[in-house]
Design a protein around this motif. Structure first.
Motif, PDB file in Angstrom:
ATOM      1  N   MET A   1     -22.809  -7.440  -4.807  1.00 25.24           N
ATOM      2  CA  MET A   1     -24.097  -7.653  -3.801  1.00 25.24           C
ATOM      3  C   MET A   1     -25.061  -8.523  -4.979  1.00 25.24           C
ATOM      4  O   MET A   1     -25.112  -8.361  -6.043  1.00 25.24           O
ATOM      5  N   LYS A   2     -25.816  -9.364  -4.187  1.00 25.24           N
ATOM      6  CA  LYS A   2     -26.886 -10.125  -4.964  1.00 25.24           C
ATOM      7  C   LYS A   2     -28.156 -10.075  -4.709  1.00 25.24           C
ATOM      8  O   LYS A   2     -28.589 -10.107  -3.401  1.00 25.24           O
ATOM      9  N   PHE A   3     -29.105  -9.814  -5.666  1.00 25.01           N
ATOM     10  CA  PHE A   3     -30.519  -9.293  -5.405  1.00 25.01           C
ATOM     11  C   PHE A   3     -31.366 -10.511  -5.839  1.00 25.01           C
ATOM     12  O   PHE A   3     -30.927 -11.302  -6.704  1.00 25.01           O
ATOM     13  N   ALA A   4     -32.319 -10.629  -5.127  1.00 28.52           N
ATOM     14  CA  ALA A   4     -33.399 -11.759  -5.467  1.00 28.52           C
ATOM     15  C   ALA A   4     -34.442 -10.727  -5.956  1.00 28.52           C
ATOM     16  O   ALA A   4     -35.073 -10.214  -5.138  1.00 28.52           O
ATOM     17  N   VAL A   5     -35.302 -11.290  -6.783  1.00 27.78           N
ATOM     18  CA  VAL A   5     -36.855 -10.362  -7.476  1.00 27.78           C
ATOM     19  C   VAL A   5     -37.518 -11.763  -7.278  1.00 27.78           C
ATOM     20  O   VAL A   5     -37.749 -12.522  -8.105  1.00 27.78           O
ATOM     21  N   VAL A   6     -38.410 -11.715  -6.184  1.00 27.98           N
ATOM     22  CA  VAL A   6     -39.351 -12.611  -6.179  1.00 27.98           C
ATOM     23  C   VAL A   6     -40.715 -12.681  -6.778  1.00 27.98           C
ATOM     24  O   VAL A   6     -41.053 -11.557  -6.910  1.00 27.98           O
ATOM     25  N   SER A  12     -46.378  -8.123 -11.726  1.00 26.49           N
ATOM     26  CA  SER A  12     -46.157  -7.780 -13.116  1.00 26.49           C
ATOM     27  C   SER A  12     -45.250  -6.841 -13.108  1.00 26.49           C
ATOM     28  O   SER A  12     -44.823  -6.151 -14.416  1.00 26.49           O
ATOM     29  N   CYS A  13     -44.442  -6.585 -12.323  1.00 24.49           N
ATOM     30  CA  CYS A  13     -43.330  -5.406 -12.118  1.00 24.49           C
ATOM     31  C   CYS A  13     -41.980  -6.309 -11.978  1.00 24.49           C
ATOM     32  O   CYS A  13     -41.043  -5.263 -11.894  1.00 24.49           O
ATOM     33  N   GLU A  14     -41.865  -7.374 -12.198  1.00 21.26           N
ATOM     34  CA  GLU A  14     -40.661  -8.153 -11.815  1.00 21.26           C
ATOM     35  C   GLU A  14     -39.588  -7.541 -12.653  1.00 21.26           C
ATOM     36  O   GLU A  14     -38.350  -7.390 -12.585  1.00 21.26           O
ATOM     37  N   VAL A  15     -39.766  -7.577 -14.045  1.00 24.21           N
ATOM     38  CA  VAL A  15     -38.900  -7.256 -15.283  1.00 24.21           C
ATOM     39  C   VAL A  15     -38.541  -5.695 -15.031  1.00 24.21           C
ATOM     40  O   VAL A  15     -37.185  -5.651 -15.061  1.00 24.21           O
ATOM     41  N   ASP A  16     -39.277  -4.931 -14.662  1.00 26.17           N
ATOM     42  CA  ASP A  16     -38.999  -3.570 -14.387  1.00 26.17           C
ATOM     43  C   ASP A  16     -37.736  -3.406 -13.002  1.00 26.17           C
ATOM     44  O   ASP A  16     -36.663  -2.656 -13.484  1.00 26.17           O
ATOM     45  N   THR A  17     -38.221  -4.234 -12.196  1.00 28.15           N
ATOM     46  CA  THR A  17     -37.300  -4.240 -10.962  1.00 28.15           C
ATOM     47  C   THR A  17     -36.106  -4.937 -11.424  1.00 28.15           C
ATOM     48  O   THR A  17     -35.075  -4.231 -11.007  1.00 28.15           O
ATOM     49  N   TYR A  18     -36.170  -5.895 -12.016  1.00 24.65           N
ATOM     50  CA  TYR A  18     -34.736  -6.571 -12.227  1.00 24.65           C
ATOM     51  C   TYR A  18     -34.023  -5.770 -13.230  1.00 24.65           C
ATOM     52  O   TYR A  18     -32.625  -5.660 -12.959  1.00 24.65           O
TER      53      TYR A  18
END
Length: 228
Positions: A1-6, A12-18
């Protein structure tokens, strides 16, 4: 499965989500710029928290005008999974992918603390790992998280079981009916103010948010195994 983090300017929360996707789930994930015009290669799109464009005009308003949002809307219409967290929820509302609006907190103050939530609907691709009525602890961090909608919209949300999470024990922002997270009618788009990506490790006192991401992967795999 492939996720995109926009990622938008001000996210400011992209790294945590990634990191949740990469290190907790061991799934493929990429950061995607707000200038991107296609999300076709992704199975799920995550809009993380922060303050895109400094919350100018309204939180999420300018982000909604960026090229990537056309791709997000296309993905939502095709049935792909879209999760908006915090500012991501605000962007989904501005885009019309979810109904309602987020107003200033009733206290007019920024609130950042763990909150107790109730899982109102566990029959979704985002919550199947929970028990219905389960109480979970996930932190919030927002100044404009007061969810509001008209009475007719509220009745539709209730009738279609679109209210997924509610605040319990206390309502930290004044949201109508204690609403903390909702889906669209089709169930493939979820917006929530609490930050599940900050509740995935015992170091942070709670792992209750991890089940949201695990539910996404499990349901996606089951769906694609069935369709194969």
């Amino acid at each position: 499965m492939k996720f995109a983090v926009v990622v938008f300017p001000g996210t400011s929360c992209e790294v945590d989500t990634y990191n949740v996707i990469k290190n907790k789930l061991n799934e493929n994930v990429e950061f995607v710029s707000h200038t991107s015009e296609s999300l076709d290669k992704f199975d799920a799109i995550l809009l993380p928290g922060g303050a895109s464009y400094g919350d100018a005009v309204r939180p999420g308003a300018i982000a909604n005008m960026q090229p990537v949002m056309k791709a997000v809307k296309k993905a939502a219409e095709s049935g792909k999974l879209i999760l908006g967290i915090g500012n991501g929820f605000q962007i989904l509302l501005e885009a019309g992918l979810l109904p309602g609006a987020l107003l200033k907190n009733k206290t007019l103050k920024f609130v950042c603390k763990p909150t107790l939530l109730k899982v109102e609907n566990n029959d979704t691709v985002y919550t199947s790992a929970y028990e219905k009525g389960e109480q979970i602890t996930i932190p919030i961090a927002h100044g404009k998280g007061n969810y509001f909608c008209e009475e007719a919209t509220l009745e539709q949300l209730k009738a279609n079981n679109q209210i997924i999470f509610t605040y319990t024990s206390e309502n930290p922002n004044g949201s109508i009916e204690n609403i903390a997270g909702i889906t669209n009618k089709q169930g493939n788009v979820l917006g929530m103010m609490p930050h599940p990506e900050r509740a995935v490790d015992t170091l942070f006192a709670s792992i209750d948010g991890l089940k949201i991401f695990q539910s996404i992967v499990r349901n996606w795999r089951e769906s694609h195994a069935t369709n194969a």
